[in-house]
Design a protein around this motif. Structure first.
Motif, PDB file in Angstrom:
ATOM      1  N   VAL A 182       0.858  -1.179   0.000  1.00 14.62           N
ATOM      2  CA  VAL A 182       0.000   0.000   0.000  1.00 14.62           C
ATOM      3  C   VAL A 182       0.898   1.234   0.000  1.00 14.62           C
ATOM      4  O   VAL A 182       1.793   1.356   0.859  1.00 14.62           O
ATOM      5  CB  VAL A 182      -0.927   0.022   1.227  1.00 14.62           C
ATOM      6  N   VAL A 183       0.656   2.144  -0.936  1.00 14.46           N
ATOM      7  CA  VAL A 183       1.538   3.298  -1.094  1.00 14.46           C
ATOM      8  C   VAL A 183       0.715   4.566  -1.263  1.00 14.46           C
ATOM      9  O   VAL A 183      -0.412   4.533  -1.765  1.00 14.46           O
ATOM     10  CB  VAL A 183       2.472   3.119  -2.317  1.00 14.46           C
ATOM     11  N   ALA A 184       1.308   5.687  -0.850  1.00 14.13           N
ATOM     12  CA  ALA A 184       0.742   6.997  -1.141  1.00 14.13           C
ATOM     13  C   ALA A 184       1.381   7.513  -2.430  1.00 14.13           C
ATOM     14  O   ALA A 184       2.600   7.404  -2.616  1.00 14.13           O
ATOM     15  CB  ALA A 184       1.018   7.963   0.013  1.00 14.13           C
ATOM     16  N   VAL A 185       0.559   8.052  -3.332  1.00  8.79           N
ATOM     17  CA  VAL A 185       1.077   8.508  -4.624  1.00  8.79           C
ATOM     18  C   VAL A 185       0.550   9.916  -4.930  1.00  8.79           C
ATOM     19  O   VAL A 185      -0.541  10.295  -4.520  1.00  8.79           O
ATOM     20  CB  VAL A 185       0.667   7.555  -5.767  1.00  8.79           C
ATOM     21  N   ASP A 186       1.380  10.657  -5.667  1.00  8.86           N
ATOM     22  CA  ASP A 186       0.910  11.888  -6.285  1.00  8.86           C
ATOM     23  C   ASP A 186       0.658  11.596  -7.759  1.00  8.86           C
ATOM     24  O   ASP A 186       0.741  10.451  -8.209  1.00  8.86           O
ATOM     25  CB  ASP A 186       1.930  13.017  -6.097  1.00  8.86           C
ATOM     26  N   GLY A 187       0.342  12.612  -8.522  1.00  6.84           N
ATOM     27  CA  GLY A 187       0.012  12.394  -9.929  1.00  6.84           C
ATOM     28  C   GLY A 187       1.139  11.766 -10.720  1.00  6.84           C
ATOM     29  O   GLY A 187       0.919  10.858 -11.522  1.00  6.84           O
ATOM     30  N   ALA A 188       2.376  12.231 -10.516  1.00  5.73           N
ATOM     31  CA  ALA A 188       3.511  11.704 -11.273  1.00  5.73           C
ATOM     32  C   ALA A 188       3.791  10.252 -10.924  1.00  5.73           C
ATOM     33  O   ALA A 188       4.041   9.415 -11.801  1.00  5.73           O
ATOM     34  CB  ALA A 188       4.753  12.561 -11.018  1.00  5.73           C
ATOM     35  N   CYS A 189       3.747   9.950  -9.619  1.00  6.88           N
ATOM     36  CA  CYS A 189       3.995   8.560  -9.197  1.00  6.88           C
ATOM     37  C   CYS A 189       2.906   7.636  -9.709  1.00  6.88           C
ATOM     38  O   CYS A 189       3.188   6.515 -10.151  1.00  6.88           O
ATOM     39  CB  CYS A 189       4.094   8.505  -7.684  1.00  6.88           C
ATOM     40  N   LEU A 190       1.650   8.097  -9.659  1.00  5.92           N
ATOM     41  CA  LEU A 190       0.557   7.280 -10.166  1.00  5.92           C
ATOM     42  C   LEU A 190       0.732   7.007 -11.647  1.00  5.92           C
ATOM     43  O   LEU A 190       0.510   5.883 -12.111  1.00  5.92           O
ATOM     44  CB  LEU A 190      -0.776   7.982  -9.916  1.00  5.92           C
ATOM     45  N   HIS A 191       1.160   8.015 -12.395  1.00  2.11           N
ATOM     46  CA  HIS A 191       1.382   7.831 -13.831  1.00  2.11           C
ATOM     47  C   HIS A 191       2.425   6.743 -14.077  1.00  2.11           C
ATOM     48  O   HIS A 191       2.254   5.887 -14.952  1.00  2.11           O
ATOM     49  CB  HIS A 191       1.830   9.149 -14.463  1.00  2.11           C
ATOM     50  N   THR A 192       3.488   6.736 -13.293  1.00  2.00           N
ATOM     51  CA  THR A 192       4.537   5.719 -13.442  1.00  2.00           C
ATOM     52  C   THR A 192       3.999   4.323 -13.139  1.00  2.00           C
ATOM     53  O   THR A 192       4.275   3.365 -13.871  1.00  2.00           O
ATOM     54  CB  THR A 192       5.722   6.033 -12.512  1.00  2.00           C
ATOM     55  N   LEU A 193       3.207   4.204 -12.062  1.00  2.70           N
ATOM     56  CA  LEU A 193       2.635   2.899 -11.724  1.00  2.70           C
ATOM     57  C   LEU A 193       1.702   2.407 -12.821  1.00  2.70           C
ATOM     58  O   LEU A 193       1.730   1.229 -13.200  1.00  2.70           O
ATOM     59  CB  LEU A 193       1.871   2.987 -10.401  1.00  2.70           C
ATOM     60  N   VAL A 194       0.854   3.287 -13.328  1.00  2.00           N
ATOM     61  CA  VAL A 194      -0.104   2.895 -14.362  1.00  2.00           C
ATOM     62  C   VAL A 194       0.617   2.469 -15.631  1.00  2.00           C
ATOM     63  O   VAL A 194       0.233   1.491 -16.290  1.00  2.00           O
ATOM     64  CB  VAL A 194      -1.090   4.048 -14.637  1.00  2.00           C
ATOM     65  N   GLN A 195       1.682   3.176 -15.995  1.00  2.00           N
ATOM     66  CA  GLN A 195       2.434   2.819 -17.206  1.00  2.00           C
ATOM     67  C   GLN A 195       3.074   1.447 -17.094  1.00  2.00           C
ATOM     68  O   GLN A 195       3.274   0.764 -18.087  1.00  2.00           O
ATOM     69  CB  GLN A 195       3.505   3.880 -17.485  1.00  2.00           C
ATOM     70  N   GLY A 196       3.396   1.038 -15.876  1.00  2.00           N
ATOM     71  CA  GLY A 196       4.019  -0.271 -15.693  1.00  2.00           C
ATOM     72  C   GLY A 196       3.039  -1.400 -15.478  1.00  2.00           C
ATOM     73  O   GLY A 196       3.456  -2.546 -15.262  1.00  2.00           O
ATOM     74  N   SER A 197       1.733  -1.118 -15.506  1.00  2.96           N
ATOM     75  CA  SER A 197       0.711  -2.129 -15.243  1.00  2.96           C
ATOM     76  C   SER A 197      -0.156  -2.334 -16.475  1.00  2.96           C
ATOM     77  O   SER A 197      -0.451  -1.381 -17.203  1.00  2.96           O
ATOM     78  CB  SER A 197      -0.182  -1.704 -14.065  1.00  2.96           C
ATOM     79  N   THR A 198      -0.563  -3.565 -16.699  1.00  2.00           N
ATOM     80  CA  THR A 198      -1.516  -3.847 -17.773  1.00  2.00           C
ATOM     81  C   THR A 198      -2.934  -4.003 -17.244  1.00  2.00           C
ATOM     82  O   THR A 198      -3.881  -4.071 -18.028  1.00  2.00           O
ATOM     83  CB  THR A 198      -1.117  -5.124 -18.545  1.00  2.00           C
ATOM     84  N   VAL A 199      -3.085  -4.072 -15.922  1.00  2.00           N
ATOM     85  CA  VAL A 199      -4.414  -4.109 -15.301  1.00  2.00           C
ATOM     86  C   VAL A 199      -4.441  -3.052 -14.211  1.00  2.00           C
ATOM     87  O   VAL A 199      -3.639  -3.100 -13.267  1.00  2.00           O
ATOM     88  CB  VAL A 199      -4.742  -5.491 -14.710  1.00  2.00           C
ATOM     89  N   VAL A 200      -5.320  -2.074 -14.342  1.00  2.00           N
ATOM     90  CA  VAL A 200      -5.457  -1.003 -13.365  1.00  2.00           C
ATOM     91  C   VAL A 200      -6.921  -0.949 -12.936  1.00  2.00           C
ATOM     92  O   VAL A 200      -7.810  -0.752 -13.767  1.00  2.00           O
ATOM     93  CB  VAL A 200      -5.017   0.360 -13.945  1.00  2.00           C
ATOM     94  N   ARG A 201      -7.160  -1.138 -11.658  1.00  4.07           N
ATOM     95  CA  ARG A 201      -8.529  -1.114 -11.126  1.00  4.07           C
ATOM     96  C   ARG A 201      -8.741   0.175 -10.338  1.00  4.07           C
ATOM     97  O   ARG A 201      -7.853   0.611  -9.609  1.00  4.07           O
ATOM     98  CB  ARG A 201      -8.777  -2.327 -10.230  1.00  4.07           C
ATOM     99  N   SER A 202      -9.904   0.757 -10.490  1.00  5.33           N
ATOM    100  CA  SER A 202     -10.229   1.989  -9.790  1.00  5.33           C
ATOM    101  C   SER A 202     -11.181   1.704  -8.636  1.00  5.33           C
ATOM    102  O   SER A 202     -12.269   1.173  -8.842  1.00  5.33           O
ATOM    103  CB  SER A 202     -10.869   3.004 -10.749  1.00  5.33           C
ATOM    104  N   ALA A 203     -10.753   2.069  -7.432  1.00  3.09           N
ATOM    105  CA  ALA A 203     -11.624   1.945  -6.265  1.00  3.09           C
ATOM    106  C   ALA A 203     -12.328   3.262  -5.967  1.00  3.09           C
ATOM    107  O   ALA A 203     -12.862   3.452  -4.886  1.00  3.09           O
ATOM    108  CB  ALA A 203     -10.808   1.504  -5.054  1.00  3.09           C
TER     109      ALA A 203
END
Length: 415
Positions: A383-404
């Protein structure tokens, strides 16, 4: 920070009992089951071993197949779907001849798979139903004469869906099962044969890792499951369809109700024992992660180990040392600022095996962290805290992104 270490060392050799010698997952080649000279033990508890195909045998069999493929009529597109449907019924419920394993009914399959991998019968039933859904969703297409290789992983047999694809589209199908769990692939091969798939158009080739290159060279196209090492070796080949880690993540919006969000996340983490490539292993919070982390950790702590939890049955490790090694890998990946949110010991030994309990790690800094995006074959997430830039990096590295939450979160987004 909580770290877990193995309680000493123990011999990793897996000797077979005298009664189990000769009972092995065999090759299926040239229309028959075949016991190769090379074999390796699987698990001392199960008493099984697996025969291995050397590269020279693979080359000879590929040449033989191409010389004789035209001698065996190929099933029509409609017949292939009928064969697959019947094979799946037999796989789930039937009594089948698995060569060196002998006759095996559905109850014996569940028992032997449990002894080999720790997958409980409840998950076997669930995954058989999932395979039926996957088969029904596949389109009927016009097949060609290609030889398709399917190289399977050992985490879940729902990846047999790729064998369905190969049967529907190809002239011949070769299956390379995981050496860790070859039993389900051998059972499905036997089910295909019993359902009417031509024996000469089917192969089952367990191999050492280095022999995968020979299987790729000798086949026309390939569906290969694997991680980064497999991707580096085969990912650029135009004939390869690579099925690798998804690095699935969930994005949490701070405006969402904490309890509802935690319950949703529990399903994304704990369904199917955490073994699917689509299992969430990273929870990215746009606000303060601690309320969701604490609520989710408490929910994960309620999942029963034995008997299997009714909603979230977990798999165990028949070899306890394997569980301790994975727990140690989690510990090595943590920094002094991280904490384990869940409260149970990470490893619980029981009935000669061990459970890796559902584990949630609150990561202080996600940038370059060893556990962020890390996929383990049990219920685990950071579990991590992210800002916009960090979230963008995580999303780019994932092929499945779920929104809660209500915010859009980029490619592959799902609710």
């Amino acid at each position: 920070m909580h770290r877990t270490t193995a309680p000493g060392t123990q011999d990793r050799d897996l000797p077979l009992t005298q009664d189990a010698r000769g009972k092995a997952v065999q090759l299926f080649r040239r229309g028959r089951w075949y016991a190769s000279l090379d074999s390796t033990a699987l698990c001392a508890v199960s008493g099984l071993r697996v025969c291995l195909a050397p590269p020279i045998l693979i080359r000879d069999d590929a040449r033989y197949l191409r010389d004789h493929l035209a001698d065996t009529p190929a099933p029509t597109p409609g017949a292939r779907r009928v064969i697959l449907s019947a094979a799946l019924d037999l796989f789930a419920h039937g009594r089948l001849d698995l060569g060196g394993i002998g006759l095996q009914d559905a109850a014996a399959f569940r028992s032997e798979l449990d002894a080999l991998t720790g997958i409980p019968p409840a998950l076997v039933t669930r995954w058989c139903r999932a395979l039926r859904t996957q088969l029904d969703a596949l389109p009927t297409t016009e097949p060609d004469d290609a030889l398709t290789l399917v190289s399977l992983p050992g985490n879940t047999f729902t990846t047999l869906e790729s064998v369905f694809e190969a049967v529907l589209t190809s002239g011949a199908v070769w299956i390379r099962p995981s050496r860790k769990e070859p039993l389900s692939a051998a059972r499905f091969a036997a089910a295909l044969l019993r359902a009417g798939w031509p024996p000469e158009r089917l192969g089952l080739y367990p191999t050492e890792p280095h022999a995968l290159s020979q299987l790729v060279t000798q086949s026309d196209r390939q569906i290969i499951y694997g991680g980064e090492a497999v991707a580096r070796t085969f990912g650029a080949l135009p004939t390869v369809s690579l099925r690798g880690p998804c690095r699935a993540c969930a994005v949490v919006d701070p405006q969402e109700d904490v309890r509802l969000t935690a319950r949703r996340l529990r399903g994304w983490l704990a369904s199917d024992a955490g073994r699917f490539c689509t299992t969430v292993h990273t929870v990215a919070c746009l606000g303060d992660p601690d309320p969701v982390a604490d609520e989710l950790g408490a929910l994960l702590d309620t999942i029963e180990l034995t008997p299997p939890d009714a909603a979230f049955p977990l798999a165990r490790c028949p070899d306890p040392l394997e569980a301790w090694e994975m727990a140690a890998a989690v510990g090595r990946g943590m920094t002094p600022a991280d904490r384990i949110v869940t409260r149970r010991p990470m490893v619980v030994e029981k009935d000669g095996g061990a459970f890796l309990t559902p584990t949630l790690v609150r990561v202080a800094d996600p940038v370059g962290h060893a556990l962020v995006g890390r996929e383990f074959p049990f219920v685990f997430a950071s579990v991590v805290a992210v800002d916009g830039a960090c979230l963008h990096t995580l999303v780019q590295g994932s092929t499945v992104v779920r929104s809660a939450g209500p915010r859009p979160c980029g490619k592959g987004a799902a609710r």
